[in-house]
Enzyme design. Sequence first.
Site, PDB file in Angstrom:
ATOM      1  N   HIS A  98       0.870  -1.183   0.000  1.00  0.00           N
ATOM      2  CA  HIS A  98       0.000   0.000   0.000  1.00  0.00           C
ATOM      3  C   HIS A  98       0.902   1.227   0.000  1.00  0.00           C
ATOM      4  O   HIS A  98       1.784   1.370   0.846  1.00  0.00           O
ATOM      5  CB  HIS A  98      -0.916   0.032   1.221  1.00  0.00           C
ATOM      6  CG  HIS A  98      -1.860   1.196   1.202  1.00  0.00           C
ATOM      7  ND1 HIS A  98      -3.098   1.134   0.604  1.00  0.00           N
ATOM      8  CD2 HIS A  98      -1.728   2.466   1.668  1.00  0.00           C
ATOM      9  CE1 HIS A  98      -3.702   2.307   0.708  1.00  0.00           C
ATOM     10  NE2 HIS A  98      -2.884   3.131   1.348  1.00  0.00           N
ATOM     11  N   CYS A  99       0.682   2.123  -0.965  1.00  0.00           N
ATOM     12  CA  CYS A  99       1.535   3.309  -1.116  1.00  0.00           C
ATOM     13  C   CYS A  99       0.779   4.566  -0.710  1.00  0.00           C
ATOM     14  O   CYS A  99      -0.224   4.925  -1.344  1.00  0.00           O
ATOM     15  CB  CYS A  99       2.011   3.427  -2.563  1.00  0.00           C
ATOM     16  SG  CYS A  99       3.091   4.843  -2.849  1.00  0.00           S
ATOM     17  N   VAL A 100       1.247   5.226   0.344  1.00  0.00           N
ATOM     18  CA  VAL A 100       0.572   6.451   0.804  1.00  0.00           C
ATOM     19  C   VAL A 100       0.732   7.583  -0.194  1.00  0.00           C
ATOM     20  O   VAL A 100      -0.091   8.504  -0.242  1.00  0.00           O
ATOM     21  CB  VAL A 100       1.113   6.903   2.180  1.00  0.00           C
ATOM     22  CG1 VAL A 100       0.819   5.857   3.238  1.00  0.00           C
ATOM     23  CG2 VAL A 100       2.616   7.204   2.116  1.00  0.00           C
TER      24      VAL A 100
ATOM     25  N   ASN B  88      -2.017   7.129  -2.413  1.00  0.00           N
ATOM     26  CA  ASN B  88      -3.247   6.878  -1.655  1.00  0.00           C
ATOM     27  C   ASN B  88      -4.010   5.689  -2.244  1.00  0.00           C
ATOM     28  O   ASN B  88      -5.234   5.736  -2.401  1.00  0.00           O
ATOM     29  CB  ASN B  88      -4.140   8.129  -1.649  1.00  0.00           C
ATOM     30  CG  ASN B  88      -5.206   8.069  -0.558  1.00  0.00           C
ATOM     31  OD1 ASN B  88      -5.074   7.325   0.412  1.00  0.00           O
ATOM     32  ND2 ASN B  88      -6.269   8.845  -0.718  1.00  0.00           N
ATOM     33  N   ASN B  89      -3.279   4.648  -2.552  1.00  0.00           N
ATOM     34  CA  ASN B  89      -3.871   3.487  -3.206  1.00  0.00           C
ATOM     35  C   ASN B  89      -2.947   2.291  -3.004  1.00  0.00           C
ATOM     36  O   ASN B  89      -1.760   2.450  -2.732  1.00  0.00           O
ATOM     37  CB  ASN B  89      -4.038   3.778  -4.708  1.00  0.00           C
ATOM     38  CG  ASN B  89      -5.008   2.826  -5.381  1.00  0.00           C
ATOM     39  OD1 ASN B  89      -5.661   2.003  -4.748  1.00  0.00           O
ATOM     40  ND2 ASN B  89      -5.112   2.929  -6.700  1.00  0.00           N
TER      41      ASN B  89
END
Length: 276
Positions: free
Chosen positions: A125-127, A130-131
Amino acid sequence: MKLKRFFSIPIVLVFCLMSFIYYVTIFFLINNWLNLQSSVGSLHALIFTFVASLCFFSFLVCILTDPGGIPSAYLPDVEENDSSDQEATKTGRNQRLCDKCSAFKPPRTHHCRVCRKCVLRMDHHCVWINNCVGHRNYKAFFVLVFYATMASIYSLIIFIGCVFQKDLDFSGNMPLMIFYISYGIMTVGLSVTLGTLLGWHVYLTARNMTTIEYYESKRKAWLANKSGLLYHHAFDVGTYRNISLVLGPNVLKWLIPTARSHIKDGLSFPTARDNS
């Protein structure tokens, strides 16, 4: 619904950083060093704008593309025994049931606690987008990192050229000196960080492995070594084919983030055992 993903502090920061680097590179560095009105200056500005635009477009694709969820009608094959997955078991279905979603999980699927759903071929999950980075948007993420690395290195080269060719004199102009030092540190840091991230994902893509699978494989390799066996990642089907499965069979489309016609449903994947 997808537009809500833009309402995130990390995404706003990335937008601001992209805009800042683009503005400084074009209207400050290139203009001061080569002059935007000159043919050489215009060429550099055009090339950098092209790379920056592709980076920005890839960023949007990463944000807006769903990483891939489990179809509501999905049921696993009772005979399936995915020996590559940490959860593959002798009992077939039961241990492929997500205890959070209460849904059967296809191979390489993992539950994301942030998105609160299971993601097909989940990488992480990549902040910053945001996805989740998963089956349907991994290629866009890979291409984004590539273009971001190229843009950062290009800006750094322009910065170095500007500093050394202009033979700048900072005496009596402390703010300008601080700006140059800060921008140099920032672009070096970005180039190294993004370059390392790109190298990491080139390695993963060449092995047809996700970040999650890499850390799982370390434990599996240790267990295999203890048993006197040699561990081989089940989905590693050869370097070129691994890359083609992620980026596509057409080399000319490898760096186009929206060229995803080769991406299947994500419920099953070719394995090394299929080729044997």
